[in-house]
Enzyme design. Sequence first.
Site, mmCIF file in Angstrom:
data_model
loop_
_atom_site.group_PDB
_atom_site.id
_atom_site.type_symbol
_atom_site.label_atom_id
_atom_site.label_comp_id
_atom_site.label_asym_id
_atom_site.label_seq_id
_atom_site.Cartn_x
_atom_site.Cartn_y
_atom_site.Cartn_z
ATOM 1 N N GLN A 20 -9.795 -3.505 -3.181
ATOM 2 C CA GLN A 20 -11.315 -2.701 -2.688
ATOM 3 C C GLN A 20 -12.488 -3.413 -3.965
ATOM 4 O O GLN A 20 -13.286 -3.919 -4.053
ATOM 5 C CB GLN A 20 -11.670 -1.525 -2.913
ATOM 6 C CG GLN A 20 -13.162 -0.762 -2.314
ATOM 7 C CD GLN A 20 -12.855 -1.673 -0.575
ATOM 8 O OE1 GLN A 20 -12.774 -1.599 -0.065
ATOM 9 N NE2 GLN A 20 -14.759 -1.845 -1.290
ATOM 10 N N ARG A 76 -14.277 -8.463 1.618
ATOM 11 C CA ARG A 76 -12.666 -8.200 1.248
ATOM 12 C C ARG A 76 -11.517 -9.286 1.411
ATOM 13 O O ARG A 76 -10.472 -9.862 0.388
ATOM 14 C CB ARG A 76 -12.057 -6.945 2.259
ATOM 15 C CG ARG A 76 -13.102 -5.001 1.580
ATOM 16 C CD ARG A 76 -11.926 -5.548 0.724
ATOM 17 N NE ARG A 76 -10.920 -5.390 0.154
ATOM 18 C CZ ARG A 76 -10.103 -4.139 0.522
ATOM 19 N NH1 ARG A 76 -10.180 -2.790 0.992
ATOM 20 N NH2 ARG A 76 -8.508 -4.403 0.459
ATOM 21 N N ASP A 136 -16.985 7.694 -1.129
ATOM 22 C CA ASP A 136 -15.907 7.177 -0.753
ATOM 23 C C ASP A 136 -15.761 9.014 -0.068
ATOM 24 O O ASP A 136 -16.703 9.478 -0.465
ATOM 25 C CB ASP A 136 -14.959 6.657 -1.418
ATOM 26 C CG ASP A 136 -13.622 6.137 -0.319
ATOM 27 O OD1 ASP A 136 -13.634 6.151 0.656
ATOM 28 O OD2 ASP A 136 -12.775 6.890 -1.182
ATOM 29 N N CYS A 181 -16.473 1.898 0.958
ATOM 30 C CA CYS A 181 -14.995 0.906 0.866
ATOM 31 C C CYS A 181 -14.700 1.063 2.559
ATOM 32 O O CYS A 181 -14.134 0.655 3.079
ATOM 33 C CB CYS A 181 -14.141 1.624 0.126
ATOM 34 S SG CYS A 181 -13.137 3.010 0.557
ATOM 35 N N HIS A 183 -7.321 1.263 -6.837
ATOM 36 C CA HIS A 183 -7.831 0.444 -4.889
ATOM 37 C C HIS A 183 -7.841 -0.849 -5.802
ATOM 38 O O HIS A 183 -9.279 -1.361 -5.887
ATOM 39 C CB HIS A 183 -8.870 0.904 -4.166
ATOM 40 C CG HIS A 183 -8.096 0.100 -2.389
ATOM 41 N ND1 HIS A 183 -7.721 -1.463 -2.672
ATOM 42 C CD2 HIS A 183 -9.220 0.250 -1.247
ATOM 43 C CE1 HIS A 183 -8.194 -1.067 -1.225
ATOM 44 N NE2 HIS A 183 -8.627 -0.284 -0.613
ATOM 45 N N ARG A 218 1.286 -1.372 0.022
ATOM 46 C CA ARG A 218 0.047 -0.102 0.034
ATOM 47 C C ARG A 218 0.686 1.102 -0.537
ATOM 48 O O ARG A 218 2.253 1.127 0.850
ATOM 49 C CB ARG A 218 -1.014 -0.405 1.515
ATOM 50 C CG ARG A 218 -1.604 1.579 1.585
ATOM 51 C CD ARG A 218 -2.892 1.368 2.660
ATOM 52 N NE ARG A 218 -4.364 0.433 1.765
ATOM 53 C CZ ARG A 218 -4.874 0.414 2.697
ATOM 54 N NH1 ARG A 218 -5.224 1.025 3.250
ATOM 55 N NH2 ARG A 218 -5.882 -0.216 2.344
HETATM 56 N N1 CP Z 1 -11.118 -0.384 2.604
HETATM 57 C C1 CP Z 1 -9.922 -0.210 3.011
HETATM 58 O O1 CP Z 1 -9.291 -0.438 2.133
HETATM 59 O O2 CP Z 1 -10.268 -0.084 3.906
HETATM 60 P P1 CP Z 1 -8.087 -0.005 4.790
HETATM 61 O O3 CP Z 1 -7.571 1.678 4.969
HETATM 62 O O4 CP Z 1 -8.895 0.336 6.705
HETATM 63 O O5 CP Z 1 -7.553 -1.245 4.567
HETATM 64 N N1 NVA Z 2 -9.684 7.561 -0.891
HETATM 65 C C1 NVA Z 2 -9.458 6.379 0.123
HETATM 66 C C2 NVA Z 2 -9.834 5.194 0.032
HETATM 67 C C3 NVA Z 2 -9.230 4.640 1.691
HETATM 68 C C4 NVA Z 2 -9.879 3.118 1.610
HETATM 69 C C5 NVA Z 2 -7.782 6.682 -0.060
HETATM 70 O O1 NVA Z 2 -7.127 6.503 -0.122
HETATM 71 O O2 NVA Z 2 -7.710 7.020 1.816
#
Ligand code: CP
Ligand code: NVA
Length: 302
Positions: free
Chosen positions: A129, A286, A218, A258, A126, A99
């Site tokens: 997701q 997930r 989101d 999400c 993502h 990530r």
């Molecule tokens: N939706 C999602 O990716 O959640 P986290 O940021 O908690 O992993």
């Molecule tokens: N768009 C958000 C998603 C978090 C799961 C971010 O990137 O912070």
Amino acid sequence: MTLRHFINSTDLSADDLRKVLQLSTISIESLGRPLAGLGAALIFEKPSNRTRHSMEMAVVQLGGHPVYTRGEEVGLDVRETVEDITKVMGGYHAILAARVFDHNIVRRMANMSTVPVVNMLSDRQHPLQGLADVLTMQQQLGDLVGKTVCYVGDYNNVARSLAQTSALLGMHVRLGCPNGYQAEDGELEALQKLGAASVEQFDNIHEAVMGSHAVHTDVWTSMGQESETDKREKAFASFQVVSSVMKDAAADAIFMHCLPAHRGMEVSAEVIDGSQSKVIEQAHNRMHAARGLLAFLMGVNA
Ligand code: CP
Ligand code: NVA
């Protein structure tokens, strides 16, 4: 086994995606233990609840051992280059996942890696997701061909992966995003080419959700954009998913997010905590989607 990565949602063809969804729904036992005795490196430059826990558990369910590592611990391009980290870790692990802030980091990992690399969220994508999103819609709505998905808010990493994954399954894709936060023209055409039944973008939330079977949103400010919070709250003020917005969607439409969510910002408490909301099912999916994807990358056939 062919080396496959999952950096962008479009790294899976429509056929691949259907296989991954099939692998996500069959019993854990029938997947065998493709990661038995093997490791998976999970590198996080940003916080996580769902992604960390679902990926760790998916690895365990496939017989493997997850190693959680904070980004600053390995120091991507700080302590050593992304390429050196990738080459070294590929000798310890059967899967590398990261990530990251900058999408180029996961691309560079994939370019260098001898084992599958999975994007666990970047500024552009993502994809894990997106898998859980379509798995949840499929469970709630049945066959998704010709069904309508709507995303309202910022056309961000989550939106892009959702739109691409939904397009691959032949859905109608509707986007409701304020000016300055919309998908670019080329992206809409690309969604159509991926297989979307239709693609439309609006700058009005009520028009966007009209007749949709699933309404997604989101956060307005993603991780790494915190300095823009005030500006974004103004730009997205009329893009909150409230009950009157859900009334413009199809009669039995579901609400999805999400998570993490901000009640009173992108969604009202009434909607996210109401009967149309499927956000907890979506979060639990997930893990199932991660397991299906990892099994696919390890060469398990559906
Ligand atoms: N939706 C999602 O990716 O959640 P986290 O940021 O908690 O992993
Ligand atoms: N768009 C958000 C998603 C978090 C799961 C971010 O990137 O912070």
